[in-house]
Enzyme design. Structure first.
Site, PDB file in Angstrom:
ATOM      1  N   CYS A   1     -11.450  -1.180  -2.073  1.00 18.26           N
ATOM      2  CA  CYS A   1     -11.056  -1.517  -0.708  1.00 18.26           C
ATOM      3  C   CYS A   1     -12.292  -1.847   0.140  1.00 18.26           C
ATOM      4  CB  CYS A   1     -10.217  -0.392  -0.114  1.00 18.26           C
ATOM      5  SG  CYS A   1      -9.237  -0.896   1.314  1.00 18.26           S
TER       6      CYS A   1
ATOM      7  N   HIS B   1      -5.831   0.963  -4.325  1.00 16.94           N
ATOM      8  CA  HIS B   1      -6.012   2.416  -4.368  1.00 16.94           C
ATOM      9  C   HIS B   1      -5.091   3.014  -5.438  1.00 16.94           C
ATOM     10  CE1 HIS B   1      -8.413   2.731  -0.694  1.00 16.94           C
ATOM     11  NE2 HIS B   1      -7.595   1.860  -0.144  1.00 16.94           N
TER      12      HIS B   1
END
Length: 491
Positions: free
Chosen positions: A332, A433
């Site tokens: 991310c 994630h």
């Protein structure tokens, strides 16, 4: 049946975990249970099926109830992006960004959103288990409060106060809470729990009785230090300072602790691997040369944490790690940092600017006002191995023309490609994630580094830990008395 609210004498006393355990316990008894936290402050967020975001602690609590998470379970989420401001998420979507004065001005409107969510959950549940935030003893924050007694009184939900005996001073913290809070607030508290006890509980009997005598509240139990808790995702980054990790590991994985680190439960499965030493590197400490893999984690403020990373000298450590042949993964915000540039033309994180990244992948990122919020699955392109996870990010990352020989990292089930892998396979980055939750995907990563995996699915580990926690709470907590207190809600 009603509702009960667990508040604490302070942060990190175990409220989130106890709510999860009670939710699983009552669900195992056949009840329809819903978790609820009026206001949360955390950069650890989860994506709901309807495409909203809530605190990951509430997502865990939903799992404990054996149901999907929903934005009503955490209607107000504050995500700090500087020391003085936070992004305000209401019912799962970005509402605004503000400082302390903003929150004071907006509390009445936020309380309306909170109560609307609570009433919707109440209508579909036998019981709602509510989690407070911080402590009701923070009387300087009482005016306009929606997280603790402000909510409890507005919704007429009785309270059980939790004290953490491991910190010391638990008698003073519980009795002192009653001494400093308003008498009408104190009247909402019906009982207390002692958490994280170590040793012979009989040595605390006089202290336990003293709390009851001095407060007039009912003792509902003394909960020992429970070993299964370290297998559950943590909400507060303070736990990263002393992680449970293997001592006889064959490889080391280092994760620098960024100032706005987010979604750090990505690394929980690695911390449970017997051949992995998971090293959460605190500020002021160099990234160890012994690391086989360096993972740059997610962050709520990519540009600020890019500067923070450089201020720690971690950029120099990472460059040396790469020269030695080490592997690097960015997740991310960490993926954004691995690129050439990060641009914020709209001032999403502060002043409009462009900053250099680590230039380890041929990508550039532009931060955007809108967020990508989705649960996703797919396959890793290099080895065709399935994964599932979620995206929660603001920003678009584009590959430079030619890509310098790099290839996409992941093929998503919705047809998109995500992430990038260097031509030699040692530098990787993606937005997903939860990548390590799947046993097969984790096995591949560890095999590249020369380690064997335990082969456990993280979901199964967490689910078993919730059952173990529920069984322990059946033993140490007076659940029937708790249910009687919950029955007073709305009376």
């Amino acid at each position: 049946m009603g509702a009960v609210m667990l508040q604490g004498t302070g942060s990190d006393v175990g409220k989130s975990v106890l709510v999860a355990g009670i939710c699983r316990l009552l669900t195992n008894r056949g009840m329809t249970v819903r978790p609820f936290k009026p206001q949360n402050m955390s950069n650890n967020a989860a994506v709901t099926p309807e495409g909203g975001e809530i605190g990951r602690a509430q997502a865990l609590q939903a799992l404990a109830c054996r149901m999907p998470p929903h934005v009503d379970m955490n209607p107000v989420l504050l995500k700090p992006q500087s020391d003085k401001s936070a992004q305000v998420i209401v019912h799962g979507k970005i509402h605004d960004t503000g400082d302390a004065s903003y929150f004071r001005d907006q509390k009445k409107q936020l309380l309306k959103a909170v109560l609307a969510s609570y009433h919707r959950l109440s209508e579909e549940a036998d019981i709602v288990i509510v989690e407070g935030a911080g402590s009701p003893a923070e009387i300087n924050l009482r005016a306009g409060d929606i997280a603790n007694m402000g909510f409890a009184r507005a919704a007429n939900v009785p309270v059980v106060l939790i004290g953490d005996i491991d910190r010391g001073g638990v008698i003073a913290s519980i009795v002192g809470t009653k001494a400093v809070i308003d008498s009408e607030d104190a009247a909402m508290i019906r009982g207390f729990l002692i958490n994280k006890f170590r040793g012979d509980v009989s040595l605390f009997e006089d202290g336990y009785d003293a709390i009851a005598d001095l407060t007039g509240w009912i003792g509902l139990g003394v909960i020992p230090w429970l070993p299964m808790i370290h297998k559950l995702p943590a909400e507060d980054a303070v736990v990263l300072q002393q992680p449970e990790t293997a001592t006889d590991a064959t490889i080391e994985i280092a994760v620098p602790m960024l100032s706005r680190i987010a979604n750090f439960d990505d690394f929980d499965p690695l911390g449970l691997e017997p051949q992995v030493r998971l090293h959460m590197v605190p500020p002021g400490e160099p990234i160890p040369a012994s690391a086989s893999l360096v993972i740059i984690p997610g962050t709520k403020a990519t540009i600020a944490d890019m500067r923070f990373l450089r201020a720690q000298g971690w950029d120099i450590d990472i460059a040396a790690h790469v020269r030695r042949g080490g592997h690097v993964l960015g997740i991310c915000g960490g993926y954004q940092m691995l690129g050439r540039t990060i641009a914020d033309p709209n001032g999403i994180e502060g002043a409009a600017e462009t900053i250099d990244g680590l230039a380890l992948l041929p990508v550039d990122t532009v931060l955007t006002p809108s967020k990508t919020l989705t649960n996703i699955a797919g396959k890793s392109i290099a080895d065709n191995q399935e994964f599932s996870g979620y995206e929660i990010h603001a920003g678009d990352t584009h590959v430079q023309k030619g890509g310098l020989g790099s290839i996409p990292m992941l093929q998503l089930n919705d047809g998109r490609e995500d992430g990038r892998v260097s031509s030699d396979g040692r530098i990787s980055g993606c937005y997903i994630h939860g990548l390590f939750d799947a046993a097969a995907q984790r096995q591949l990563w560890l095999a590249r580094l020369g380690a064997l995996s335990n082969g456990d699915e993280q979901g199964a580990i967490v689910d078993q830990a919730l059952d173990d926690l529920a069984a322990a709470l059946e033993e140490f907590v007076d659940i029937d008395r708790l249910l009687m207190i919950a029955g007073e809600a709305g009376c």
